[in-house]
Design a protein around this motif. Structure first.
Motif, mmCIF file in Angstrom:
data_model
loop_
_atom_site.group_PDB
_atom_site.id
_atom_site.type_symbol
_atom_site.label_atom_id
_atom_site.label_comp_id
_atom_site.label_asym_id
_atom_site.label_seq_id
_atom_site.Cartn_x
_atom_site.Cartn_y
_atom_site.Cartn_z
ATOM 1 N N THR A 67 0.855 -1.182 0.000
ATOM 2 C CA THR A 67 0.000 0.000 0.000
ATOM 3 C C THR A 67 0.892 1.232 0.000
ATOM 4 O OG1 THR A 67 -0.198 0.093 2.419
ATOM 5 C CG2 THR A 67 -1.900 -1.150 1.218
ATOM 6 N N PRO B 220 -11.545 5.541 -8.790
ATOM 7 C CA PRO B 220 -10.549 5.041 -7.827
ATOM 8 C C PRO B 220 -9.622 3.948 -8.350
ATOM 9 C CG PRO B 220 -12.761 4.349 -7.202
ATOM 10 C CD PRO B 220 -12.916 5.271 -8.362
ATOM 11 N N GLU B 221 -10.006 3.271 -9.430
ATOM 12 C CA GLU B 221 -9.095 2.273 -9.990
ATOM 13 C C GLU B 221 -8.109 2.992 -10.903
ATOM 14 O OE1 GLU B 221 -10.749 -1.307 -11.516
ATOM 15 O OE2 GLU B 221 -11.747 -1.739 -9.615
ATOM 16 N N ARG C 29 -6.247 0.409 -6.336
ATOM 17 C CA ARG C 29 -7.520 1.051 -6.025
ATOM 18 C C ARG C 29 -7.234 2.055 -4.916
ATOM 19 N NH1 ARG C 29 -12.933 0.996 -6.321
ATOM 20 N NH2 ARG C 29 -13.082 -0.850 -7.631
ATOM 21 N N ARG D 254 -8.413 4.892 -2.006
ATOM 22 C CA ARG D 254 -9.471 5.164 -1.040
ATOM 23 C C ARG D 254 -9.117 6.432 -0.274
ATOM 24 N NH1 ARG D 254 -9.817 3.474 3.979
ATOM 25 N NH2 ARG D 254 -8.223 1.891 3.724
ATOM 26 N N LEU E 228 -8.902 8.736 2.741
ATOM 27 C CA LEU E 228 -8.858 8.444 4.177
ATOM 28 C C LEU E 228 -9.627 9.514 4.946
ATOM 29 C CD1 LEU E 228 -5.142 7.338 4.570
ATOM 30 C CD2 LEU E 228 -7.175 5.940 4.114
ATOM 31 N N ARG F 195 -7.539 8.678 8.858
ATOM 32 C CA ARG F 195 -6.814 9.798 8.270
ATOM 33 C C ARG F 195 -5.863 10.410 9.286
ATOM 34 N NH1 ARG F 195 -5.651 14.780 8.087
ATOM 35 N NH2 ARG F 195 -5.259 15.822 6.097
ATOM 36 N N PHE G 154 -4.898 9.718 0.372
ATOM 37 C CA PHE G 154 -5.432 8.516 -0.247
ATOM 38 C C PHE G 154 -4.511 7.358 0.068
ATOM 39 C CE2 PHE G 154 -7.249 11.847 -2.779
ATOM 40 C CZ PHE G 154 -8.501 11.370 -3.157
ATOM 41 N N ARG G 155 -5.105 6.209 0.328
ATOM 42 C CA ARG G 155 -4.318 4.978 0.447
ATOM 43 C C ARG G 155 -4.576 4.168 -0.813
ATOM 44 N NH1 ARG G 155 -4.834 3.413 5.685
ATOM 45 N NH2 ARG G 155 -2.766 4.272 6.074
ATOM 46 N N HIS H 297 -4.183 0.615 -2.700
ATOM 47 C CA HIS H 297 -4.031 -0.823 -2.455
ATOM 48 C C HIS H 297 -3.780 -1.508 -3.788
ATOM 49 C CE1 HIS H 297 -5.623 -0.698 1.700
ATOM 50 N NE2 HIS H 297 -6.307 0.329 1.235
#
Length: 160
Positions: A77, A101-102, A115, A117, A119, A124, A152-153, A155
């Motif tokens: 990540t 997001p992808e 992807r 996400r 936070l 966050r 954003f994280r 993955h």
């Protein structure tokens, strides 16, 4: 000597002058060198780890490539910081990730499907503390803007 260099870069990158010039110079230079070396070299990653993010534009749907600093984490990540160099307004790539997001990153010469996400809340807050420990100038960026800097994280997606 290397420690002094990092301290100097941290100090310079915290300034308003840097925030005015860097967004016009560093990404263009990174994109050009990254393209010329076929993904093997990302100049700004000599100071901070970096990726080239490829995500569809929120309005256009066209692929947008943006060199970004990142904070790698254990477990495949990465955290991206929408600091926009401490300038008003969220950077465009954050709106792109919110809508699509992808995405894909080029990380150390490898293309990786991810992807993203956004936070929020305590997640966050924990990531923000880690980001500040990783690169303290982000605190000065946040102090110059009224908006909350988006984190954003990313993955890694399973390989097809």
């Amino acid at each position: 000597m290397a420690g002094y260099g990092v301290k100097l870069v941290r100090k310079v990158s915290s300034t308003r002058a840097f925030a005015k010039v860097a967004p016009h110079v560093i990404p263009a230079f990174d994109r050009a060198v990254h393209r010329l070396t076929r993904g093997r070299v990302l100049p700004s990653a000599r100071m901070l780890p970096g990726v080239i993010l490829t995500v569809r534009g929120a309005r256009s749907g066209l692929p947008r490539r943006t060199p970004l600093a990142c904070m790698p984490e254990d477990g495949d990540t990465w955290v991206l910081v929408g600091s926009n160099w401490g300038r008003p307004g969220h950077p465009a790539w954050t709106a792109n990730l919110l809508k699509h997001p992808e995405a894909e990153i080029s990380w150390r010469g490898r293309d990786i499907a991810v992807r993203a996400r956004l936070l929020e809340g305590s997640e966050r807050e924990a990531a923000w503390r880690a980001v500040l420990a990783f690169w303290p100038p982000y605190a000065s960026y946040q102090s110059r803007v009224e908006r909350e800097i988006r984190l954003f994280r990313l993955h890694r997606l399973p390989e097809a």
